[in-house]
Design a protein around this motif. Structure first.
Motif, PDB file in Angstrom:
ATOM      1  N   TYR A 142      49.884  18.428  87.909  1.00 20.36           N
ATOM      2  CA  TYR A 142      48.484  18.850  88.007  1.00 20.36           C
ATOM      3  C   TYR A 142      47.846  18.285  89.279  1.00 20.36           C
ATOM      4  O   TYR A 142      47.174  19.016  90.021  1.00 20.36           O
ATOM      5  CB  TYR A 142      47.693  18.407  86.761  1.00 20.36           C
ATOM      6  N   ASP A 143      48.061  16.999  89.539  1.00 19.07           N
ATOM      7  CA  ASP A 143      47.503  16.382  90.747  1.00 19.07           C
ATOM      8  C   ASP A 143      47.927  17.153  91.997  1.00 19.07           C
ATOM      9  O   ASP A 143      47.141  17.325  92.926  1.00 19.07           O
ATOM     10  CB  ASP A 143      47.989  14.929  90.898  1.00 19.07           C
ATOM     11  N   ALA A 144      49.175  17.592  92.013  1.00 26.30           N
ATOM     12  CA  ALA A 144      49.707  18.231  93.218  1.00 26.30           C
ATOM     13  C   ALA A 144      49.309  19.696  93.341  1.00 26.30           C
ATOM     14  O   ALA A 144      49.225  20.216  94.452  1.00 26.30           O
ATOM     15  CB  ALA A 144      51.234  18.100  93.234  1.00 26.30           C
ATOM     16  N   THR A 145      49.084  20.379  92.216  1.00 26.81           N
ATOM     17  CA  THR A 145      48.858  21.833  92.270  1.00 26.81           C
ATOM     18  C   THR A 145      47.483  22.262  91.775  1.00 26.81           C
ATOM     19  O   THR A 145      47.092  23.408  91.994  1.00 26.81           O
ATOM     20  CB  THR A 145      49.888  22.571  91.380  1.00 26.81           C
ATOM     21  N   GLN A 146      46.799  21.382  91.037  1.00 29.98           N
ATOM     22  CA  GLN A 146      45.526  21.720  90.378  1.00 29.98           C
ATOM     23  C   GLN A 146      45.680  22.802  89.306  1.00 29.98           C
ATOM     24  O   GLN A 146      44.698  23.389  88.864  1.00 29.98           O
ATOM     25  CB  GLN A 146      44.443  22.143  91.406  1.00 29.98           C
ATOM     26  N   ASN A 147      46.900  23.045  88.885  1.00 35.83           N
ATOM     27  CA  ASN A 147      47.122  24.025  87.809  1.00 35.83           C
ATOM     28  C   ASN A 147      46.791  23.360  86.461  1.00 35.83           C
ATOM     29  O   ASN A 147      47.450  22.419  86.025  1.00 35.83           O
ATOM     30  CB  ASN A 147      48.591  24.473  87.851  1.00 35.83           C
ATOM     31  N   LYS A 148      45.769  23.895  85.816  1.00 37.92           N
ATOM     32  CA  LYS A 148      45.191  23.247  84.632  1.00 37.92           C
ATOM     33  C   LYS A 148      46.118  23.240  83.406  1.00 37.92           C
ATOM     34  O   LYS A 148      45.950  22.428  82.496  1.00 37.92           O
ATOM     35  CB  LYS A 148      43.863  23.954  84.312  1.00 37.92           C
ATOM     36  N   GLN A 149      47.098  24.153  83.382  1.00 38.73           N
ATOM     37  CA  GLN A 149      47.986  24.176  82.194  1.00 38.73           C
ATOM     38  C   GLN A 149      48.719  22.848  82.028  1.00 38.73           C
ATOM     39  O   GLN A 149      48.963  22.408  80.904  1.00 38.73           O
ATOM     40  CB  GLN A 149      48.987  25.340  82.253  1.00 38.73           C
ATOM     41  N   TYR A 150      49.040  22.225  83.140  1.00 44.74           N
ATOM     42  CA  TYR A 150      49.756  20.945  83.058  1.00 44.74           C
ATOM     43  C   TYR A 150      48.837  19.846  82.509  1.00 44.74           C
ATOM     44  O   TYR A 150      49.260  18.994  81.745  1.00 44.74           O
ATOM     45  CB  TYR A 150      50.286  20.518  84.441  1.00 44.74           C
ATOM     46  N   TYR A 151      47.587  19.890  82.912  1.00 44.67           N
ATOM     47  CA  TYR A 151      46.621  18.865  82.507  1.00 44.67           C
ATOM     48  C   TYR A 151      46.352  18.936  80.999  1.00 44.67           C
ATOM     49  O   TYR A 151      46.395  17.918  80.309  1.00 44.67           O
ATOM     50  CB  TYR A 151      45.334  19.102  83.304  1.00 44.67           C
ATOM     51  N   THR A 152      46.087  20.115  80.498  1.00 43.44           N
ATOM     52  CA  THR A 152      45.727  20.216  79.068  1.00 43.44           C
ATOM     53  C   THR A 152      46.932  19.870  78.191  1.00 43.44           C
ATOM     54  O   THR A 152      46.777  19.198  77.175  1.00 43.44           O
ATOM     55  CB  THR A 152      45.190  21.619  78.705  1.00 43.44           C
ATOM     56  N   ARG A 153      48.116  20.286  78.597  1.00 46.96           N
ATOM     57  CA  ARG A 153      49.295  19.925  77.799  1.00 46.96           C
ATOM     58  C   ARG A 153      49.523  18.410  77.850  1.00 46.96           C
ATOM     59  O   ARG A 153      49.844  17.779  76.838  1.00 46.96           O
ATOM     60  CB  ARG A 153      50.528  20.685  78.298  1.00 46.96           C
TER      61      ARG A 153
END
Ligand SMILES: *[C@@H]1O[C@H](CO)[C@@H](O)[C@H](O)[C@H]1NC(C)=O
Ligand SMILES: *[C@@H]1O[C@H](CO)[C@@H](O)[C@H](O)[C@H]1NC(C)=O
Ligand SMILES: *[C@@H]1O[C@H](CO)[C@@H](O)[C@H](O)[C@H]1NC(C)=O
Ligand SMILES: *[C@@H]1O[C@H](CO)[C@@H](O)[C@H](O)[C@H]1NC(C)=O
Length: 427
Positions: free
Chosen positions: A155-166
């Motif tokens: 998430y830190d590297a891509t800002q893709n929120k799916q990684y953060y919520t999981r």
């Protein structure tokens, strides 16, 4: 940037002390110094870590990825699935590579790995099982902690929120793993063994979650409790290292592995960085001193010559020690050259003595890998070991066949190559 300048200045200082060995492609070749590495062998050359790491990453996908998933035994023509630990490490190594390269193919690969891991995910438990056999397979806290850390850094590297919520879901599972009777985090859900590795890695995942934006004080408190518990309960005074774990408070498993101190070093370094509390510097300094002490059990002590003592574990565990050393360098003491040197030595050891044609062996013992690694070690160490291959590392147990590359080792080795790059480029 500052760290890079420090590193460059100090390595230049090291280069001045070079007694005059020469190697092929010796340009900008400061670290490949026998005084630091402690050995040389015929045909030894230096490497650009960026290209070596990219090559390792590509080999891993070419050997083991079938277009939609990773296949265990693909070089041998078998089919089968890897465990979720392997997936956690390949997710993390791909993040590590993406952070360095910003190569968009690698961010696409992150998405594919995330999707491939869905078959391990138990949405009622909010955690990943060891195998896709959900319902019958264990759920390990250390695996889930590595997964959470991989997703948070993705998430830190891509800002893709799916990684953060999981990752948030998995971190809440980890916090529930705290053992209310004794402290520490158990190894697996519904099991009683309290494991050092589950405790360190769960704490790290909680801190990374906090840093990624979910600023709950509970995460920091949990991480502090974990580190206090480790020093109060898991520290073995006689060996100056952590126990592997406790069955109950009386049945101690005294196995020692580099990943215990490596992850604890990351934990103490991060806690110091986040709280500026000097207690964590004290912990970190204690850990760095045992992690670099070649008289203690993290090293292979078969040789009386200390130059020939290297970490005893394969890349699967050593990757977390390398990470610990890098974190200590970045967050606690960038000026301690002995740390930089140990990163160089241990990575270079794996490159020289565990390398195979299209990847790396998992066994740290050169004479159990290939004829080439055996020859390299014999020359470097001045011994005459004969090649006694660990046949489980070859297709069909036949050492004339291809290596049966394992995802865990390939991804771990990729991490060992990506992680030092901000500090060491040429090795
Ligand atoms: C980007 O990553 C892909 C996949 O690993 C690789 O094939 C490609 O060569 C990389 N590009 C560069 C410029 O390194
Ligand atoms: C945990 O243990 C309980 C009680 O024995 C059992 O019902 C449950 O299925 C177990 N859960 C897992 C994921 O093993
Ligand atoms: C990982 O490395 C350790 C220590 O070198 C070894 O004991 C263990 O068997 C390896 N684990 C796996 C799953 O390969
Ligand atoms: C490697 O394995 C061989 C054969 O089992 C053994 O004799 C040797 O001591 C080992 N060397 C190291 C460095 O572990």
């Amino acid at each position: 940037m500052l760290q890079k300048i420090f590193a460059a200045v100090f390595m230049a200082a090291v280069a001045i002390a070079d007694p005059g060995y020469s190697y092929t492609s010796s340009e900008n070749n400061q670290i490949l110094n026998p005084v630091i590495l402690g050995y040389t062998y015929e045909g030894m050359q230096s490497y650009d870590l960026r290209s070596l790491a990219q090559q390792q990453h590509d080999n891993m996908f070419n050997n083991l990825w079938d277009g939609s998933t990773f296949v265990n035994g693909k070089p041998c023509g078998n089919t089968g699935k890897f465990n979720v630990w392997d997936w956690a490490v390949v997710m993390q190594s791909t993040v590590d590579g993406y952070v360095i390269t910003k190569n968009s193919t690698m961010s696409d690969q992150l998405d594919k790995i995330f999707k491939g891991m869905e078959e391990f995910y138990d949405s009622s438990m909010k955690a990943y099982h060891v195998t896709p056999d959900i319902g019958n397979s264990d759920i390990d806290y250390d695996d889930n902690a590595q997964i959470a850390s991989a997703f948070i850094t993705a998430y830190d590297a891509t800002q893709n929120k799916q990684y953060y919520t999981r990752a948030q879901d998995v971190v809440s599972f980890l916090l529930d793993g705290w053992n209310k009777n004794y402290g520490g985090v158990t190894w697996a859900y519904n099991k009683s063994y309290i494991a050092t590795i589950s405790t360190t890695e769960s704490a790290l995942a909680a801190l990374r979650m906090y840093n990624a934006g979910d600023k709950q004080q509970e995460y920091i408190t949990f991480a502090q409790n974990c580190l206090d518990f480790l020093f109060q309960t898991m520290w073995e005074e006689s060996d100056q290292l952590f126990y592997d774990g406790l069955g109950t408070l009386t049945t101690k498993n005294t196995d020692h592995f580099t990943y215990h101190e490596g992850t604890a070093l990351s934990l103490a370094s991060m806690l110091y960085d986040m709280t500026k509390n000097q207690l964590f510097v004290t912990y970190a300094e204690k850990l760095i001193s045992v992690s670099l002490n070649r008289e203690l059990g993290l090293y292979n002590r078969d040789y009386s010559n200390y130059q020939l003592r290297f970490y005893k574990d394969g890349a699967n565990f050593t990757q977390l020690m390398i990470q610990g050393l890098v974190d200590y360098h970045n967050l606690v003491d960038p000026l301690d050259l002995s740390v930089t040197h140990e990163i160089a030595r241990s990575v270079r050891y794996l490159i020289d003595f565990t390398v195979a044609d299209k990847g790396y062996f998992g066994d740290p013992n050169a004479s159990q890998n290939s004829q080439t690694t055996t020859n390299n070690w014999n020359h470097a160490a001045g011994v005459s070991d004969s090649w006694t291959p660990d046949l489980s590392q070859y297709c069909n147990g036949d050492s004339s066949k291809d290596v049966n590359y394992q995802l865990l080792y390939q991804a771990s080795m990729a991490r060992c190559l990506w992680l030092p790059i901000p500090i060491i480029e040429i090795l």
